[in-house]
Design a protein around this motif. Structure first.
Motif, PDB file in Angstrom:
ATOM      1  N   UNK A 196       0.824  -1.198   0.000  1.00 60.79           N
ATOM      2  CA  UNK A 196       0.000   0.000   0.000  1.00 60.79           C
ATOM      3  C   UNK A 196       0.864   1.255   0.000  1.00 60.79           C
ATOM      4  N   UNK A 197       0.324   2.335  -0.596  1.00 60.71           N
ATOM      5  CA  UNK A 197       1.082   3.576  -0.696  1.00 60.71           C
ATOM      6  C   UNK A 197       0.529   4.663   0.202  1.00 60.71           C
ATOM      7  N   UNK A 198      -0.685   4.501   0.656  1.00 60.07           N
ATOM      8  CA  UNK A 198      -1.286   5.496   1.543  1.00 60.07           C
ATOM      9  C   UNK A 198      -0.738   5.301   2.960  1.00 60.07           C
ATOM     10  N   UNK A 199      -0.091   6.312   3.548  1.00 62.27           N
ATOM     11  CA  UNK A 199       0.492   6.111   4.890  1.00 62.27           C
ATOM     12  C   UNK A 199      -0.532   5.739   5.941  1.00 62.27           C
ATOM     13  N   UNK A 200      -1.771   6.165   5.787  1.00 61.39           N
ATOM     14  CA  UNK A 200      -2.796   5.755   6.753  1.00 61.39           C
ATOM     15  C   UNK A 200      -2.992   4.246   6.718  1.00 61.39           C
ATOM     16  N   UNK A 201      -3.042   3.692   5.521  1.00 56.01           N
ATOM     17  CA  UNK A 201      -3.255   2.246   5.415  1.00 56.01           C
ATOM     18  C   UNK A 201      -1.999   1.500   5.848  1.00 56.01           C
ATOM     19  N   UNK A 202      -0.825   2.102   5.619  1.00 56.26           N
ATOM     20  CA  UNK A 202       0.407   1.478   6.112  1.00 56.26           C
ATOM     21  C   UNK A 202       0.366   1.389   7.641  1.00 56.26           C
ATOM     22  N   UNK A 203      -0.124   2.450   8.285  1.00 56.52           N
ATOM     23  CA  UNK A 203      -0.260   2.404   9.750  1.00 56.52           C
ATOM     24  C   UNK A 203      -1.250   1.328  10.181  1.00 56.52           C
ATOM     25  N   UNK A 204      -2.358   1.212   9.439  1.00 54.89           N
ATOM     26  CA  UNK A 204      -3.332   0.172   9.775  1.00 54.89           C
ATOM     27  C   UNK A 204      -2.702  -1.211   9.661  1.00 54.89           C
ATOM     28  N   UNK A 205      -1.870  -1.406   8.633  1.00 57.03           N
ATOM     29  CA  UNK A 205      -1.239  -2.722   8.459  1.00 57.03           C
ATOM     30  C   UNK A 205      -0.208  -2.975   9.557  1.00 57.03           C
ATOM     31  N   UNK A 206       0.444  -1.906  10.027  1.00 58.98           N
ATOM     32  CA  UNK A 206       1.336  -2.073  11.179  1.00 58.98           C
ATOM     33  C   UNK A 206       0.552  -2.530  12.398  1.00 58.98           C
ATOM     34  N   UNK A 207      -0.654  -1.978  12.562  1.00 58.56           N
ATOM     35  CA  UNK A 207      -1.510  -2.426  13.658  1.00 58.56           C
ATOM     36  C   UNK A 207      -1.801  -3.920  13.539  1.00 58.56           C
ATOM     37  N   UNK A 208      -2.054  -4.355  12.307  1.00 58.77           N
ATOM     38  CA  UNK A 208      -2.309  -5.784  12.101  1.00 58.77           C
ATOM     39  C   UNK A 208      -1.126  -6.624  12.580  1.00 58.77           C
ATOM     40  N   UNK A 209       0.097  -6.184  12.234  1.00 57.66           N
ATOM     41  CA  UNK A 209       1.268  -6.966  12.629  1.00 57.66           C
ATOM     42  C   UNK A 209       1.423  -6.985  14.144  1.00 57.66           C
ATOM     43  N   UNK A 210       1.182  -5.829  14.784  1.00 58.43           N
ATOM     44  CA  UNK A 210       1.292  -5.783  16.244  1.00 58.43           C
ATOM     45  C   UNK A 210       0.244  -6.675  16.898  1.00 58.43           C
ATOM     46  N   UNK A 211      -0.956  -6.706  16.316  1.00 66.17           N
ATOM     47  CA  UNK A 211      -2.003  -7.547  16.890  1.00 66.17           C
ATOM     48  C   UNK A 211      -1.692  -9.016  16.720  1.00 66.17           C
TER      49      UNK A 211
END
Lengths: 206, 99
Positions: free
Chosen positions: B24-39
């Motif tokens: 993904x290129x949108x930084x908001x969605x990149x942050x959401x995907x980081x949340x996925x990894x942390x979860x």
């Protein structure tokens, strides 16, 4: 019965994760992540982590996601080109990388010598996972981590306010350094001056 | 359910998140995907806490949630700052910090 709830929660969590990655609109991605978090809280409940599950729903699915929704609403309908993904070659490589990582992790998990993960878990005594036990551990064994976490939250809150503060005009729009900001004692100036609201214009024509 | 199933679900969610961060290129969605990894990491921690009958993993999961909340606050502050400076909200375009 536990199997039914496990598969329900696991399918929901994985589906929510896939939706977060694949949906084009950032707003729908946030909603998919909320779904994912709620199903993940269900998995936590199945693992006897009641307090973690409750904190997950209240802090994550509640507070953090509301912050996301506000920022997505503020930044607005992202341009069609931006909502997309990278070029096809990079996308294929990324998907291959993720698949390879999953295969590798699965091999590592299945081939591990850990005995405990092939059982339903060790026996546990009564307050396992309950708020009372979490509170007792935070105030005894993990007190340092608890205090450091409060300091970290304070630093993050101050940092977020400084990063996202309303600038007073176009003149200093290029300034982002914290020391410059503190030198100009803008913190004590108050809200009296109405500057040009540079945020009203939206991003430069993309 | 055996705990290995929880760990495999955790690995799957982590890989989905990693793929999202890469594509993904949108930084908001990149942050959401980081949340996925942390979860996903949280799920593994709670599963191991259950395996050992020890609350330490759950405490660690709560600390991960605290760090994730801080990361979200700073990350979203950065996104808002980028938006206000009228820069393109695209992680492929924001490359001024590259050496």
């Amino acid at each position: 019965m536990a199997e039914f709830f496990f598969f329900l929660a696991a399918i929901g969590a994985v589906g929510g994760a896939a939706g977060t990655v694949m949906l084009r609109d950032a707003f729908y991605s946030v909603l998919a992540l909320v779904t994912h978090l709620i199903f993940l809280a269900m998995l936590f409940l199945l693992l006897r982590a009641e307090f973690v599950a409750a904190a997950q729903v209240i802090v994550y699915a509640g507070a953090v996601m509301v912050l996301y929704v506000f920022v997505v609403g503020y930044v607005g309908g992202l341009e069609a080109g931006l909502a997309g993904r990278s070029g096809p070659a990079l996308r294929v490589i990324s998907v291959l990388f993720a698949a390879a990582l999953f295969v590798e992790l699965t091999i590592a998990l299945v081939g591990t010598g850990l005995e405990a993960i092939n059982t339903e878990g060790a026996g546990y005594r009564a307050p396992f996972g309950e708020p009372s036990e979490v509170g007792r551990l935070f105030l005894t064994d993990y007190l340092v981590a608890f205090e450091v976490a409060s300091l970290l939250l304070l630093v993050a809150a101050v940092g977020a306010v400084i990063l996202a503060r309303r600038r007073s005009g176009l003149g200093d729009a290029n300034e982002i350094s914290v020391t410059d900001f503190l030198k100009r004692d803008e913190l004590t100036k108050g809200q009296g001056e109405t500057g040009e609201m540079i945020e009203a214009g939206g991003p430069r024509g993309i | 359910m055996d705990l290995i199933w929880y760990l495999i679900v955790s690995a799957l969610i982590f890989c989905i998140g990693a793929g999202g961060v890469l594509t993904r290129r949108n930084p908001l969605v990149v942050l959401l995907c980081l949340e996925l990894m942390l979860n996903a990491a949280n799920l593994a921690l709670v599963a191991f806490a259950r395996a050992h009958g020890d609350m330490g993993g759950q405490i660690f999961a709560l600390m991960v949630m605290v760090v994730a909340a801080c990361e979200v606050a700073v990350g979203l502050g950065l996104v808002v700052a980028i938006y206000r400076r009228r820069l393109p909200i695209d992680v492929d375009e924001l490359r001024e910090l590259q050496g």
